[in-house]
Design an enzyme around this catalytic site. Sequence first.
Site, PDB file in Angstrom:
ATOM      1  N   LYS A   4       0.854  -1.206   0.000  1.00 32.28           N
ATOM      2  CA  LYS A   4       0.000   0.000   0.000  1.00 32.28           C
ATOM      3  C   LYS A   4       0.880   1.242   0.000  1.00 32.28           C
ATOM      4  O   LYS A   4       0.697   2.145  -0.812  1.00 32.28           O
ATOM      5  CB  LYS A   4      -0.883  -0.010   1.242  1.00 32.28           C
ATOM      6  CG  LYS A   4      -1.527   1.345   1.556  1.00 32.28           C
ATOM      7  CD  LYS A   4      -2.433   1.329   2.758  1.00 32.28           C
ATOM      8  CE  LYS A   4      -1.742   1.593   4.049  1.00 32.28           C
ATOM      9  NZ  LYS A   4      -1.453   2.995   4.381  1.00 32.28           N
ATOM     10  N   ASN A   5       1.867   1.284   0.895  1.00 30.85           N
ATOM     11  CA  ASN A   5       2.652   2.522   1.063  1.00 30.85           C
ATOM     12  C   ASN A   5       3.647   2.750  -0.057  1.00 30.85           C
ATOM     13  O   ASN A   5       4.169   3.846  -0.203  1.00 30.85           O
ATOM     14  CB  ASN A   5       3.332   2.529   2.437  1.00 30.85           C
ATOM     15  CG  ASN A   5       2.294   2.697   3.545  1.00 30.85           C
ATOM     16  OD1 ASN A   5       1.136   3.003   3.261  1.00 30.85           O
ATOM     17  ND2 ASN A   5       2.695   2.465   4.767  1.00 30.85           N
TER      18      ASN A   5
ATOM     19  N   CYS B 120      -4.253  12.917  12.387  1.00 28.07           N
ATOM     20  CA  CYS B 120      -5.002  11.656  12.306  1.00 28.07           C
ATOM     21  C   CYS B 120      -4.937  11.020  13.690  1.00 28.07           C
ATOM     22  O   CYS B 120      -4.304  11.538  14.602  1.00 28.07           O
ATOM     23  CB  CYS B 120      -4.446  10.766  11.214  1.00 28.07           C
ATOM     24  SG  CYS B 120      -3.020   9.869  11.712  1.00 28.07           S
TER      25      CYS B 120
ATOM     26  N   ARG C 224       1.091  14.649  12.952  1.00 30.76           N
ATOM     27  CA  ARG C 224       1.612  14.340  11.611  1.00 30.76           C
ATOM     28  C   ARG C 224       1.680  15.574  10.713  1.00 30.76           C
ATOM     29  O   ARG C 224       1.027  15.680   9.686  1.00 30.76           O
ATOM     30  CB  ARG C 224       0.801  13.222  10.985  1.00 30.76           C
ATOM     31  CG  ARG C 224       0.865  11.967  11.842  1.00 30.76           C
ATOM     32  CD  ARG C 224       0.187  10.797  11.254  1.00 30.76           C
ATOM     33  NE  ARG C 224       0.904  10.291  10.090  1.00 30.76           N
ATOM     34  CZ  ARG C 224       0.403   9.303   9.337  1.00 30.76           C
ATOM     35  NH1 ARG C 224      -0.769   8.809   9.597  1.00 30.76           N
ATOM     36  NH2 ARG C 224       1.082   8.863   8.287  1.00 30.76           N
TER      37      ARG C 224
ATOM     38  N   ASP D   4       4.698   0.437  12.084  1.00 34.63           N
ATOM     39  CA  ASP D   4       3.443  -0.116  11.562  1.00 34.63           C
ATOM     40  C   ASP D   4       3.214  -1.558  11.981  1.00 34.63           C
ATOM     41  O   ASP D   4       2.157  -2.116  11.670  1.00 34.63           O
ATOM     42  CB  ASP D   4       3.429  -0.029  10.030  1.00 34.63           C
ATOM     43  CG  ASP D   4       3.322   1.404   9.558  1.00 34.63           C
ATOM     44  OD1 ASP D   4       3.529   1.653   8.369  1.00 34.63           O
ATOM     45  OD2 ASP D   4       3.061   2.287  10.401  1.00 34.63           O
TER      46      ASP D   4
ATOM     47  N   ARG E 208      -8.655  -0.245   4.595  1.00 33.36           N
ATOM     48  CA  ARG E 208      -7.732   0.718   3.969  1.00 33.36           C
ATOM     49  C   ARG E 208      -6.415   0.030   3.624  1.00 33.36           C
ATOM     50  O   ARG E 208      -5.735   0.406   2.696  1.00 33.36           O
ATOM     51  CB  ARG E 208      -7.432   1.874   4.941  1.00 33.36           C
ATOM     52  CG  ARG E 208      -8.605   2.751   5.227  1.00 33.36           C
ATOM     53  CD  ARG E 208      -8.177   3.959   6.004  1.00 33.36           C
ATOM     54  NE  ARG E 208      -7.101   4.684   5.320  1.00 33.36           N
ATOM     55  CZ  ARG E 208      -6.592   5.820   5.760  1.00 33.36           C
ATOM     56  NH1 ARG E 208      -7.044   6.355   6.883  1.00 33.36           N
ATOM     57  NH2 ARG E 208      -5.629   6.435   5.111  1.00 33.36           N
TER      58      ARG E 208
HETATM   59  C1  EPZ Z   1       4.563   6.797   6.299  1.00 39.84           C
HETATM   60  O1  EPZ Z   1       3.859   7.889   6.865  1.00 39.84           O
HETATM   61  C2  EPZ Z   1       3.565   5.655   6.226  1.00 39.84           C
HETATM   62  N1  EPZ Z   1       2.444   6.041   5.360  1.00 39.84           N
HETATM   63  C3  EPZ Z   1       3.052   5.321   7.624  1.00 39.84           C
HETATM   64  O2  EPZ Z   1       2.191   4.194   7.512  1.00 39.84           O
HETATM   65  C4  EPZ Z   1       4.243   4.939   8.497  1.00 39.84           C
HETATM   66  O3  EPZ Z   1       3.789   4.695   9.809  1.00 39.84           O
HETATM   67  C5  EPZ Z   1       5.260   6.093   8.498  1.00 39.84           C
HETATM   68  O4  EPZ Z   1       5.653   6.394   7.151  1.00 39.84           O
HETATM   69  C6  EPZ Z   1       6.511   5.746   9.292  1.00 39.84           C
HETATM   70  O5  EPZ Z   1       7.111   4.600   8.755  1.00 39.84           O
HETATM   71  C7  EPZ Z   1       2.615   6.006   4.022  1.00 39.84           C
HETATM   72  O6  EPZ Z   1       3.678   5.686   3.515  1.00 39.84           O
HETATM   73  C8  EPZ Z   1       1.436   6.397   3.202  1.00 39.84           C
HETATM   74  P1  EPZ Z   1       6.848  10.024   8.364  1.00 39.84           P
HETATM   75  P2  EPZ Z   1       4.539   9.364   6.862  1.00 39.84           P
HETATM   76  O7  EPZ Z   1       6.856  11.280   7.577  1.00 39.84           O
HETATM   77  O8  EPZ Z   1       5.359   9.538   5.643  1.00 39.84           O
HETATM   78  C9  EPZ Z   1       7.075  13.367  11.705  1.00 39.84           C
HETATM   79  C10 EPZ Z   1       0.241   2.950   7.767  1.00 39.84           C
HETATM   80  O9  EPZ Z   1      -0.239   2.419   8.767  1.00 39.84           O
HETATM   81  N2  EPZ Z   1       6.987  14.308  10.580  1.00 39.84           N
HETATM   82  O10 EPZ Z   1       7.994   9.047   8.174  1.00 39.84           O
HETATM   83  O11 EPZ Z   1       3.473  10.337   7.155  1.00 39.84           O
HETATM   84  C11 EPZ Z   1       5.800  12.588  11.882  1.00 39.84           C
HETATM   85  O12 EPZ Z   1       4.893  13.320  12.686  1.00 39.84           O
HETATM   86  C12 EPZ Z   1       0.812   4.347   7.862  1.00 39.84           C
HETATM   87  O13 EPZ Z   1       0.343   2.413   6.625  1.00 39.84           O
HETATM   88  C13 EPZ Z   1       7.158  15.670  10.838  1.00 39.84           C
HETATM   89  O14 EPZ Z   1       7.372  16.085  11.973  1.00 39.84           O
HETATM   90  O15 EPZ Z   1       5.499   9.235   8.125  1.00 39.84           O
HETATM   91  C14 EPZ Z   1       6.272  11.333  12.560  1.00 39.84           C
HETATM   92  O16 EPZ Z   1       6.413  11.586  13.942  1.00 39.84           O
HETATM   93  C15 EPZ Z   1       0.591   4.952   9.231  1.00 39.84           C
HETATM   94  N3  EPZ Z   1       7.082  16.542   9.795  1.00 39.84           N
HETATM   95  C16 EPZ Z   1       7.666  11.109  11.966  1.00 39.84           C
HETATM   96  O17 EPZ Z   1       8.052  12.354  11.389  1.00 39.84           O
HETATM   97  C17 EPZ Z   1       6.862  16.123   8.509  1.00 39.84           C
HETATM   98  O18 EPZ Z   1       6.823  16.964   7.598  1.00 39.84           O
HETATM   99  C18 EPZ Z   1       7.696  10.065  10.852  1.00 39.84           C
HETATM  100  O19 EPZ Z   1       6.696  10.406   9.914  1.00 39.84           O
HETATM  101  C19 EPZ Z   1       6.683  14.739   8.273  1.00 39.84           C
HETATM  102  C20 EPZ Z   1       6.764  13.856   9.329  1.00 39.84           C
END
Ligand code: EPZ
Length: 423
Positions: A22-23, A118, A123, A308, A400
């Site tokens: 999915k991701n 969310c 996020r 995840d 989802r």
């Molecule tokens: C991706 O989300 C995945 N989603 C998430 O999977 C997964 O949990 C996550 O990566 C971590 O591996 C998809 O790929 C669609 P991040 P993403 O940016 O990209 C902070 C699932 O269950 N952050 O790596 O949104 C954020 O708050 C989902 O399939 C900022 O502060 O995750 C978090 O604490 C849930 N500013 C950390 O970084 C930003 O601009 C990691 O988030 C972006 C992120």
Amino acid sequence: MDKIVVKGGGALSGQIPIAGAKNACLTLMPATLLSDEPLTLTNAPRLSDIRTMTTLLQSLGAEVTALNGGRVLALSSHGLNNHTADYDIVRKMRASILVLGPMLARDGRAIVSLPGGCAIGARPVDLHLKALEAMGADLDLRDGYVHATAKGGLKGAVVDFPVVSVGATENALMAATLARGTTVLKNAAREPEIVDLAQCLRRMGAQIEGEGTSTITIQGVDRLNGATHPVVTDRIELGTYMLAPAIAGGEVELLGGRMELVAAFAEKLDAAGVSVEQTAAGLKVTRKNGRVSAVDVRTAPFPGFPTDLQAQMMALLCTATGVSVLEETIFENRFMHAPELMRMGAKIDVHGGTATVTGVERLKGAPVMATDLRASVSLILAGLAAEGETVVNRVYHLDRGYERVEEKLGNVGAKIERVREHD
Ligand code: EPZ
């Protein structure tokens, strides 16, 4: 709203096919915006998130056709005629923000709604925006939208991420392929989904080096071509179903599973007393004997233990011998499955980002509530070996990220059914 009913039962045996990620698919689909030639994705998963991304791209004027029952997606942004990603779609799925970088790189303009928070955390998308600004984008945040322009196009830059971010790395990587000059992404995410995206972009003509390491270097090119690319196996679905025989006992082979996708996770399973073996067809998982042993888990960006899979691992550790400590370092509110597992008799103490699980002999089935995608599947896993019946409500979260979970688990002997509830 549908619900899933699981009856605790005996050992499982058989094979479960693992779908495309999915991701990975959610970042590969927006890549079509980088070229006006057709992009074909094979091994695509059939999930509601993919349908949401399809709707978003179509709202921009792109064509997305699901072929072969949704396993193949034929995309083309030749007809791109709208550069605004509306809030009513973006609010349903945060990954919608991934159209920002490609649209900006292709046409020098994009208006994308800021995704809300969310269930698992605020996020923010500040790292996405900072990366694009470093590449010369002008960003104006107003009325809940990012109004982005890049007069004269984006230019190569050094982007040093203070926090590892999967999405921000993906947005910057896609944007950099058409930027003028060289872009270096430092402290980039190393997830297999990033590697998959880079391989697809390279098939489209992009010049990328270093994907899978913390430093990715991209030489911008004038244009990208079409391509055909297979979506990488879903390591989170893989890890989720590896836990089914670990929790219920028995032996299950996960078709398409590859050890390198889940190495840190498999290591923890091994330490808990679950054997994971690479076969020609995938990964064979067997619980060696009796109850599993307690292990400590700390989530981290890839190649660390995936956030995840934290909820699903907790479901296993609820019936381990001993005390396990789970530390969630990625998201600030990702233990919502804990109170639901406690309704099933689990002993869990949550303090901030740490959950301490004291194993019990056996959980008891109960009606429980799904709160987010991965929490919902952890409740189903817990129900596989619980005494009596577990009813998981609000399974739209589940759909989802998991294709036909009742069929995949039912086929290896789980007593599970979906009850359609007419609202
Ligand atoms: C991706 O989300 C995945 N989603 C998430 O999977 C997964 O949990 C996550 O990566 C971590 O591996 C998809 O790929 C669609 P991040 P993403 O940016 O990209 C902070 C699932 O269950 N952050 O790596 O949104 C954020 O708050 C989902 O399939 C900022 O502060 O995750 C978090 O604490 C849930 N500013 C950390 O970084 C930003 O601009 C990691 O988030 C972006 C992120």
